[in-house]
Design an enzyme around this catalytic site. Structure first.
Site, PDB file in Angstrom:
ATOM      1  N   GLY A   1       0.763  -1.244   0.000  1.00 48.89           N
ATOM      2  CA  GLY A   1       0.000   0.000   0.000  1.00 48.89           C
ATOM      3  C   GLY A   1       0.793   1.293   0.000  1.00 48.89           C
TER       4      GLY A   1
ATOM      5  N   ASP B   1      -5.438   1.999  10.428  1.00 47.35           N
ATOM      6  CA  ASP B   1      -6.844   1.623  10.588  1.00 47.35           C
ATOM      7  C   ASP B   1      -6.992   0.993  11.979  1.00 47.35           C
ATOM      8  OD1 ASP B   1      -9.423   0.729  10.259  1.00 47.35           O
ATOM      9  OD2 ASP B   1      -9.040  -0.576   8.564  1.00 47.35           O
TER      10      ASP B   1
HETATM   11  P1  IMP Z   1      -4.612  -1.954  10.179  1.00 48.73           P
HETATM   12  O1  IMP Z   1      -3.652  -3.055  10.487  1.00 48.73           O
HETATM   13  O2  IMP Z   1      -6.036  -2.343  10.440  1.00 48.73           O
HETATM   14  O3  IMP Z   1      -4.246  -0.623  10.773  1.00 48.73           O
HETATM   15  O4  IMP Z   1      -4.611  -1.794   8.630  1.00 48.73           O
HETATM   16  C1  IMP Z   1      -3.574  -1.313   8.018  1.00 48.73           C
HETATM   17  C2  IMP Z   1      -3.404  -1.881   6.629  1.00 48.73           C
HETATM   18  O5  IMP Z   1      -4.613  -2.361   6.029  1.00 48.73           O
HETATM   19  C3  IMP Z   1      -2.941  -0.721   5.826  1.00 48.73           C
HETATM   20  O6  IMP Z   1      -1.550  -0.764   5.739  1.00 48.73           O
HETATM   21  C4  IMP Z   1      -3.619  -0.911   4.502  1.00 48.73           C
HETATM   22  O7  IMP Z   1      -2.741  -1.605   3.644  1.00 48.73           O
HETATM   23  C5  IMP Z   1      -4.829  -1.764   4.779  1.00 48.73           C
HETATM   24  N1  IMP Z   1      -6.052  -0.929   4.862  1.00 48.73           N
HETATM   25  C6  IMP Z   1      -6.677  -0.494   5.972  1.00 48.73           C
HETATM   26  N2  IMP Z   1      -7.761   0.257   5.681  1.00 48.73           N
HETATM   27  C7  IMP Z   1      -7.811   0.280   4.328  1.00 48.73           C
HETATM   28  C8  IMP Z   1      -8.705   0.933   3.406  1.00 48.73           C
HETATM   29  O8  IMP Z   1      -9.668   1.629   3.761  1.00 48.73           O
HETATM   30  N3  IMP Z   1      -8.414   0.742   2.097  1.00 48.73           N
HETATM   31  C9  IMP Z   1      -7.357   0.005   1.648  1.00 48.73           C
HETATM   32  N4  IMP Z   1      -6.499  -0.595   2.473  1.00 48.73           N
HETATM   33  C10 IMP Z   1      -6.730  -0.463   3.812  1.00 48.73           C
HETATM   34 MG    MG Z   2      -0.639  -1.450   4.117  1.00 51.03          MG
END
Ligand code: IMP
Ligand code: MG
Length: 178
Positions: A41, A101
């Protein structure tokens, strides 16, 4: 044709990366940083950001995954080659990710990094969702916040699609019947 609402325009992305590059350059004045870019990402964001950073830096990449469709799978996997730890040891490390996120991805990386014994660790993310994070982490350099919607574009995908878009949009629901 489904319309995806634009949340962050190309122009705003350019303003954000310029501001963050300035802040990072100031924070690391007279230092040499090692940047760790979380794939997939963050690669578009990191490329634009790093082009404007005016301190010497080594750039490392590591693949991290946790998402399946629009749902966080809960399990984070980090594919680092064996030498990466050695290259991070004793370094001023700046972790770059696309979006904060749940925080599980960053938390996992920060825990992994700690075992590599870097000299310092800071974090930079383009977007933060305005939700209570399951795994809160400190963000040192933040682009901007976004509401709790699934975003696509500028590196962020939905099942591999939309990463190449130069702006960030909210993933629209598929119309029923299409
Ligand atoms: P977390 O571990 O839930 O904080 O998510 C982080 C990872 O999930 C990020 O590095 C993104 O690659 C992916 N991600 C989280 N939310 C989104 C979104 O709304 N769209 C696309 N990728 C997301
Ligand atoms: Mg990511």
């Amino acid at each position: 044709m489904v319309e995806h609402r634009v949340l962050v325009s190309r122009r705003e992305i350019a303003d954000i990366t310029a501001r963050l590059a300035k802040d990072i350059t100031a924070a690391y004045a007279n230092k040499h940083i090692t940047v760790l870019v979380l794939l997939e990402g963050a690669k578009y964001f990191a490329a634009d950001l790093l082009a404007q950073i005016e301190v010497p830096c080594d750039v490392e990449f590591t693949k991290v995954s946790s998402y399946l469709g629009t749902m966080s799978s809960g399990t984070v996997t980090l594919n680092a080659d064996a030498d990466l730890r050695a290259r991070l040891r004793g370094k001023d490390v700046l972790v770059i990710d696309d979006i904060y996120d749940s925080g599980r991805t960053l938390r996992h990386c920060l825990n992994w990094l700690r075992d590599s014994q870097p000299k310092s660790v800071k974090t930079c993310v383009l977007l933060e969702k305005t939700i209570p994070h399951d795994a809160p982490v400190a963000i040192d350099f933040l682009g901007r916040t976004v509401p709790d919607v699934f975003v696509i574009g500028y590196g962020m995908d939905y099942n591999g699609q939309y990463r190449h878009w130069p702006y960030i949009a909210e993933l629209a629901d598929e119309p029923i019947g299409n």
